[in-house]
Structures are given as C-alpha cells and as structure tokens.
Design an enzyme around this catalytic site. Sequence first.
Site, mmCIF file in Angstrom:
data_model
loop_
_atom_site.group_PDB
_atom_site.id
_atom_site.type_symbol
_atom_site.label_atom_id
_atom_site.label_comp_id
_atom_site.label_asym_id
_atom_site.label_seq_id
_atom_site.Cartn_x
_atom_site.Cartn_y
_atom_site.Cartn_z
ATOM 1 N N ASP A 1 0.887 -1.263 -0.064
ATOM 2 C CA ASP A 1 -0.100 0.155 0.134
ATOM 3 C C ASP A 1 0.895 0.955 0.129
ATOM 4 O OD1 ASP A 1 -2.052 1.397 0.264
ATOM 5 O OD2 ASP A 1 -2.612 1.541 2.383
ATOM 6 N N HIS B 1 -7.964 9.376 3.393
ATOM 7 C CA HIS B 1 -7.268 9.153 4.593
ATOM 8 C C HIS B 1 -8.115 9.528 5.748
ATOM 9 C CE1 HIS B 1 -4.839 7.469 1.053
ATOM 10 N NE2 HIS B 1 -5.176 6.553 1.314
HETATM 11 P P1 13P Z 1 -8.427 4.361 5.504
HETATM 12 O O1 13P Z 1 -7.658 5.875 6.247
HETATM 13 O O2 13P Z 1 -10.097 5.426 5.000
HETATM 14 O O3 13P Z 1 -9.119 4.217 5.957
HETATM 15 O O4 13P Z 1 -8.210 4.578 4.157
HETATM 16 C C1 13P Z 1 -7.170 3.361 4.409
HETATM 17 C C2 13P Z 1 -5.944 3.327 2.902
HETATM 18 O O5 13P Z 1 -7.004 4.413 2.116
HETATM 19 C C3 13P Z 1 -5.243 2.977 2.832
HETATM 20 O O6 13P Z 1 -3.930 2.834 2.238
HETATM 21 O O1 G3H Z 2 -3.261 5.254 3.384
HETATM 22 C C1 G3H Z 2 -2.947 4.923 4.597
HETATM 23 C C2 G3H Z 2 -3.173 4.029 5.645
HETATM 24 O O2 G3H Z 2 -4.335 3.746 6.325
HETATM 25 C C3 G3H Z 2 -1.760 2.991 6.256
HETATM 26 O O3 G3H Z 2 -1.613 3.511 7.278
HETATM 27 O O4 G3H Z 2 0.759 4.166 6.769
HETATM 28 O O5 G3H Z 2 -0.528 4.417 8.869
HETATM 29 O O6 G3H Z 2 0.234 2.339 8.195
HETATM 30 P P1 G3H Z 2 -0.430 4.119 7.602
HETATM 31 ZN ZN ZN Z 3 -4.587 4.600 0.714
#
Ligand code: 13P
Ligand code: G3H
Ligand code: ZN
Length: 316
Positions: free
Chosen positions: A81, A179
């Site tokens: 991600d 986010h």
């Molecule tokens: P949320 O913060 O809405 O859960 O989104 C998560 C996300 O897009 C991770 O890539």
């Molecule tokens: O978009 C980000 C995700 O919610 C992951 O969050 O980078 O704090 O693990 P993080």
């Molecule tokens: Zn994201």
Amino acid sequence: MIVTTKDLFRIAYGKFAVGAYNINNMEQCIGLFQGCTASQAPFIIQISKGARKYALVKMLEGLIRTAEELFPETIFAVHLDHGDEQTCYDCIDSGFYSSVMIDASHYPFDENVAITQRVVSRAHAKGISVEAELGMLGGVEEDIKVDEKHAMLTDPDDAARYVQLTGCDSLAVAIGTSHGAYKFKGRQSLHFERLAEIQARLPGFPLVMHGSSSVPQEEVLRINAAGGAMDPSARGVDEDEFATAVPLGVTKVNIDTDGRLVWTRVHREYFRDEPAKIDFRDPGKIFMAEYASFIAHKNEKLGSAGRLAEIRAALG
Ligand code: 13P
Ligand code: G3H
Ligand code: ZN
C-alpha cells in the site's frame, strides 16, 4: 491461497469490490482471516511502509504464510500500500507480493508517469501487477500530509492518458475521499459523476477507492465515552455507497481507519471496565472477535461475501 490481484479484479469487475485491509500485527491478521472465512469472501491484505517498519518485513510475511496454512479456504492477494519506488522494488524482488502500489501522485504528471513506468516494467517482468494513483486525496498518506485545498479530484482525460502511458493495471482515483477519520464535514457524498466520467474513458479498467472507511459515529462516541478525545464531527464514507461505486468500475476498496477504531474502542472500554487487569490477551481476544465481525460486515457491504465458490470455479 494467495492469488494474483489481476485474477481477483478480472472476476470482480462490475460485480463486487474486493476489500483491501491493512494489517500491522497478529491480532489483525487472525481477525481478518477469520472474518473472511466466516463471510466466504476474497480479500486483499495490504501492507504499508509503516507496517513493514513496525512489524518487520519478515515477521509480517511469516504471519501471512502461517495464516494461509491455518485458514485453507481463504483466497487473497498480498499488496504493498502506498509504496515509493524503492519499496516497490523490494517487494517485487521478494517474490511474496501479488501487487504493489506506486504512489507518485504528489509529483507533477510527467514525473508521476516516469516513476510509474519504471515500476511497471520491473513488476511486469515478474508477473506482478501495479496500482498507481492520479489526483490527490486529502488527509495523511504515510509521511505526506495533503491539505484539503490541495486535494484534487482525478481528471478523466488525464486518467486515460496516464493509464495508456504507464501501463499500470489499476488506478487509484480521487473522487472525494481522504485518509483518516476526518473526511467530511456534515453529510457529503462521493463524486459519482466524476467516477462515471473516468469509467467512460477507461471501460473495464479496475479503479481503486482509497480512504473508504466509514468512521461509524457510534464507534467515535464509544471511544470518547471510554476516555478518548476524538473530534465528534469525524465522518467517513457511507458504506451503502459502495454498491453504487461497483458498477462504475470500483473494484478495490481500501479500509484501514475503521479497523483502528475497533481496536481503540475495544481496548479503551476493556481497561476502563477492568482497571486492575494487566493481561493484554484478554482485550486481544475480544479485539480479534470484534475485528472478524467488522470484516465480515464490510464484505457484505462490498458485495464480496459469499463469493468463494464462484471464484474457485473461475480460477479453474
Ligand atoms: P482509510 O483511512 O479511510 O481507512 O483509508 C485507508 C487507505 O486508503 C489505505 O490505503
Ligand atoms: O493510507 C494509509 C493507510 O491507512 C496506512 O496507514 O501508513 O499509518 O500504516 P499507515
Ligand atoms: Zn490509501
């Protein structure tokens, strides 16, 4: 069973969205596999750069491989991600990931294209697919904070040109989400008109919706009643809108924040009600069960619940 993200998207497109859930620890991992087994849903496990640092790359891989053995019915893909270029290469070379996301959305268009092209060429050489992002979501992505003024909806013409130039396999689009827990002020909807325009220029191409947590008000109230200090105006995406987004090409829906709310609520309530207790396994057990039912509920809303037999048949 670990499958390719491409296969999941081919089967899901237009019919349902695959839930992409971030994991950081063993409790989330067990809850996720339990919830997806109970709801008979395929899923994507997402690992952020932060998760790789927190739980250690090899530890996370070990957790997921063990969960695959313990929950043999499950069908899922493993995804990076919000990767930067180097982390994408590390994941591609590891042989463990089904797909990576290169997030160069904060660069100007041409630079975003050039970075994404390089990642696509390294990934495709190993049969790994690539999610890329165009447009800017608000909120916090890893260490990059995008303020609301600079968040931009994805331009449909640019999206078509971008996909053609980069050869990416799916596209994260900005259609009004952001986010974290504070997405909207009051009631707001996703920009479906923009999504429809993007789909018209990219028919059959999987689109990804980041920032899709719904931030249930009840969770926020319970967290605050147990000593939390969240802004009660926190709002997320109405989860009944997933059903509208799916026929418009949304095939992957990213959810992280809502899982964090479950964790926070369970632990705050537990230690409020049991101030003398110190065994973290007690709230841990409650969290795993609550997280599993939260995941099963999301899968129902995404339309991915009850699909495992169909997916097994389509995979042959
Ligand atoms: P949320 O913060 O809405 O859960 O989104 C998560 C996300 O897009 C991770 O890539
Ligand atoms: O978009 C980000 C995700 O919610 C992951 O969050 O980078 O704090 O693990 P993080
Ligand atoms: Zn994201």
